[in-house]
Design an enzyme around this catalytic site. Structure first.
Site, PDB file in Angstrom:
ATOM      1  N   ALA A  47       0.813  -1.210   0.000  1.00  0.00           N
ATOM      2  CA  ALA A  47       0.000   0.000   0.000  1.00  0.00           C
ATOM      3  C   ALA A  47       0.845   1.257   0.000  1.00  0.00           C
ATOM      4  O   ALA A  47       0.364   2.341  -0.362  1.00  0.00           O
ATOM      5  CB  ALA A  47      -0.914  -0.009   1.227  1.00  0.00           C
ATOM      6  N   LYS A  48       2.092   1.156   0.393  1.00  0.00           N
ATOM      7  CA  LYS A  48       2.947   2.333   0.513  1.00  0.00           C
ATOM      8  C   LYS A  48       3.284   2.957  -0.834  1.00  0.00           C
ATOM      9  O   LYS A  48       3.720   4.107  -0.904  1.00  0.00           O
ATOM     10  CB  LYS A  48       4.230   1.983   1.268  1.00  0.00           C
ATOM     11  CG  LYS A  48       3.989   1.553   2.715  1.00  0.00           C
ATOM     12  CD  LYS A  48       3.355   2.663   3.540  1.00  0.00           C
ATOM     13  CE  LYS A  48       3.290   2.285   5.020  1.00  0.00           C
ATOM     14  NZ  LYS A  48       2.729   3.368   5.850  1.00  0.00           N
ATOM     15  N   ASP A  49       3.085   2.217  -1.939  1.00  0.00           N
ATOM     16  CA  ASP A  49       3.253   2.825  -3.263  1.00  0.00           C
ATOM     17  C   ASP A  49       2.369   4.055  -3.408  1.00  0.00           C
ATOM     18  O   ASP A  49       2.727   5.033  -4.071  1.00  0.00           O
ATOM     19  CB  ASP A  49       2.868   1.834  -4.357  1.00  0.00           C
ATOM     20  CG  ASP A  49       3.942   0.800  -4.630  1.00  0.00           C
ATOM     21  OD1 ASP A  49       4.981   0.812  -3.945  1.00  0.00           O
ATOM     22  OD2 ASP A  49       3.733  -0.034  -5.528  1.00  0.00           O
ATOM     23  N   ALA A  52       3.904   7.099  -1.443  1.00  0.00           N
ATOM     24  CA  ALA A  52       5.179   7.496  -2.021  1.00  0.00           C
ATOM     25  C   ALA A  52       4.957   8.238  -3.335  1.00  0.00           C
ATOM     26  O   ALA A  52       5.538   9.307  -3.577  1.00  0.00           O
ATOM     27  CB  ALA A  52       6.067   6.276  -2.238  1.00  0.00           C
ATOM     28  N   THR A  79       7.555   1.451   2.735  1.00  0.00           N
ATOM     29  CA  THR A  79       7.635   2.801   2.185  1.00  0.00           C
ATOM     30  C   THR A  79       8.984   3.008   1.515  1.00  0.00           C
ATOM     31  O   THR A  79       9.080   3.621   0.441  1.00  0.00           O
ATOM     32  CB  THR A  79       7.422   3.860   3.284  1.00  0.00           C
ATOM     33  OG1 THR A  79       6.169   3.633   3.919  1.00  0.00           O
ATOM     34  CG2 THR A  79       7.444   5.263   2.695  1.00  0.00           C
TER      35      THR A  79
END
Length: 340
Positions: A47-49, A52, A79
């Protein structure tokens, strides 16, 4: 919106629009219907895409980031991977301060993606100069032409999920979602998703997942930061020993704490019963959902969305290693579960 099935101009165009998959076996004895939002389908496998990409795009639009500059961040791994991937595509340098609790798989991946990695001790106070928070701040101050993403205290973290993950869940469930269960670390996902869904329907319950050893649940319930709640734990990307300003506690209805052991075992059950190879935090989210069900939060009409944050391949030396599981006393139950 449907993901482009033609030619994409770069891998970064694949961020978002992750699938929602019904869970059938692990939830067969539960009241309600359950769906997993599988964030491992992002190109950086988490999910950190989303955050970022969102934060870097804004920095570019604002003119504070240009080719050749350096991106600095504090991360438990995911992340950092997303930032390293974007840095490689767009021509930035990437320096990451990583918690020693992060799996070796994650650390190796970060280095493979071209990041400079500083591994910092996990079990020190947040304001200790050795902590990954303080190391990242120092690196930023010492590096000309750098920006510090600062996901724990950056409002763009939750804004990214408000504009992407939340609307996706609403559309995928045709507005019928009644509960959403989300791991809470920086708080960006749960805050952004929760804010959007409650604007669409204030009756939707936003249920947080916290770890034993973290301060978030007690802070949410009492407004008190209790250092006595803090002790070492194994789960990555879940819970905190500080209060992130990226967390909007007002949109969260309640928290449930999970243990290292139960989360690891449940992650393995998800693989066996659903064929979904989720990470440690995915196991934590599923375990918390089972505990919420035991507290009778769901009924036959409930439509519950669980956000599975990342992919199991990042934990091959942890929860998917029999050696690691045996070392921490988790393996006996795994053999019992294998009979299911």
């Amino acid at each position: 919106m449907t993901r482009n099935q033609g030619i994409n101009h770069s891998i970064l165009e694949l961020v978002g629009e992750t699938p929602l998959v019904q869970l059938n076996c692990i939830t067969k004895d539960l009241k309600g219907t359950y769906y997993a939002k599988i964030e491992a389908f992002n190109p950086g496998h988490s999910a950190k895409d989303r955050i970022a990409s969102y934060i870097i795009d804004k920095a570019e639009r604002d003119g504070v980031l240009k080719v050749g500059d350096t991106i600095v961040e504090t991360t438990s791994g995911n992340t950092g991977f997303s930032l390293a991937m974007i840095s490689m595509v767009k021509g930035y340098k990437c320096i990451l301060a990583v918690s020693s609790k992060s799996s070796q798989d994650k650390i190796d991946m970060l280095k493979t993606m071209g990041a400079e990695v500083h591994v910092c001790p996990a079990n020190v106070p947040a304001d200790d100069p050795r902590s990954y928070y303080e190391v990242a701040k120092r690196i930023h101050l010492e590096t000309p032409g750098s920006i510090y993403i600062n996901q724990y205290f950056n409002s763009l973290n939750s804004e990214a999920h408000y504009h992407s993950t939340g609307p996706e869940i609403w559309k995928q469930t045709k507005g019928q979602v009644t509960h959403v269960v989300v791991a809470s670390g920086t708080g960006g996902t749960i805050s952004g998703v929760g804010k959007y869904l409650k604007e669409m329907n204030p009756n939707i319950k936003v249920l947080g997942v916290d770890a034993y050893g973290s301060v978030l649940k007690k802070y949410h319930e009492s407004g008190e930061f209790d250092e006595n709640e803090i002790f070492p734990y194994k789960i990555e990307g879940l819970g905190k020993n500080l209060i992130p300003s990226a967390t909007n506690f007002s949109v969260i209805d309640q928290y449930e704490k999970v243990t290292d052991k139960s989360s690891a075992l449940t992650a393995r059950r998800i693989v066996k019963l659903e064929g979904i190879f989720g990470g440690y935090t995915s196991g934590a989210v599923m375990q918390a959902t089972l505990q919420y069900h035991d507290k009778e939060l769901f009924d036959e009409n409930s439509k519950v969305v669980l956000i599975f944050p990342d992919h199991g391949s990042r934990y091959m030396n942890k929860i998917y290693s029999d050696i690691w599981m045996r070392k921490h006393g988790f393996l006996e139950e795994v053999y019992k579960e294998s009979a299911i």
